[in-house]
Design an enzyme around this catalytic site. Structure first.
Site, PDB file in Angstrom:
ATOM      1  N   ASP A 160      40.620  45.020  35.799  1.00 47.42           N
ATOM      2  CA  ASP A 160      39.338  45.635  35.491  1.00 47.42           C
ATOM      3  C   ASP A 160      39.423  46.151  34.047  1.00 47.42           C
ATOM      4  O   ASP A 160      40.529  46.302  33.510  1.00 47.42           O
ATOM      5  CB  ASP A 160      39.092  46.783  36.483  1.00 47.42           C
ATOM      6  CG  ASP A 160      37.910  47.643  36.094  1.00 47.42           C
ATOM      7  OD1 ASP A 160      36.825  47.080  35.850  1.00 47.42           O
ATOM      8  OD2 ASP A 160      38.076  48.884  35.999  1.00 47.42           O
ATOM      9  N   ASP A 162      36.998  48.911  32.152  1.00 48.12           N
ATOM     10  CA  ASP A 162      36.728  50.335  31.950  1.00 48.12           C
ATOM     11  C   ASP A 162      37.389  51.184  33.043  1.00 48.12           C
ATOM     12  O   ASP A 162      37.152  50.978  34.230  1.00 48.12           O
ATOM     13  CB  ASP A 162      35.216  50.577  31.923  1.00 48.12           C
ATOM     14  CG  ASP A 162      34.526  49.763  30.823  1.00 48.12           C
ATOM     15  OD1 ASP A 162      35.099  49.654  29.720  1.00 48.12           O
ATOM     16  OD2 ASP A 162      33.433  49.236  31.076  1.00 48.12           O
TER      17      ASP A 162
END
Ligand SMILES: [Mg+2]
Ligand SMILES: [Zn+2]
Length: 172
Positions: A8, A10
């Site tokens: 991922d 952020d």
């Protein structure tokens, strides 16, 4: 077949600031550069899989997303590391920008971004993991048939190493 670590973005490789679009606001998570470098050195593709609903919301454009991703790789190059590819979802069902305001198949927890990456790079899902700081990352991984690992936000290299150790992966 290749193997990959899906990250991922952020909250996992960079500190979550909410709709990040400018590298000036970009701050590495502890251990993130080393985790990416670990992938580069140990035969794992490092692939970012990220929801960017800020595009659908009209906060920034796809060109801004691509520019930021290029900038991230420029920064990594200074450390002898790189992200192999970035896959992002620009959509949101309630988006303000009409063409992105769709209930797409790629927004995590849906698995499409991961599946697209697996197809593009002939990735062996059983040899790959996805690390993210949100349950929807883990769910997206599991929906794609990849093991999902929840990141506690402390140190990404440590999370990566313990995740790979736990299944007796070859760390040579
Ligand atoms: Mg996140
Ligand atoms: Zn999408």
């Amino acid at each position: 077949m290749s193997k990959a670590v899906f990250f991922d973005r952020d909250g996992t490789i960079n500190v979550e600031v909410g709709y990040l679009s400018n590298f000036d606001q970009f701050e590495w998570i502890d251990g993130a550069i080393d985790a990416i470098k670990f992938c580069n050195r140990n035969g794992y593709l490092a692939i970012v899989v990220t929801n960017q609903s800020g595009v659908a919301r009209g906060y920034y454009t796809e060109a801004d997303v691509v520019k930021l991703h290029n900038r991230i790789n420029e920064e990594l190059a200074k450390h002898g590391a790189h992200i192999d590819d970035f896959f992002y979802c620009p959509h949101h069902p309630n988006g303000a920008v009409e063409r992105y305001a769709v209930d797409c198949q790629c927004r995590k927890p849906k698995p499409q971004l991961i599946l697209d990456a697996c197809r593009k790079y002939s990735i062996d899902k059983s040899q790959s993991i996805m690390i993210g700081d949100a349950q929807r990352d883990v769910d997206a991984a599991n929906n794609a048939g990849v093991r999902g690992v929840l990141f506690d936000g402390i140190n990404l290299l440590n999370t990566l190493k313990s995740a790979l150790d736990r299944n007796d992966y070859n760390l040579d």
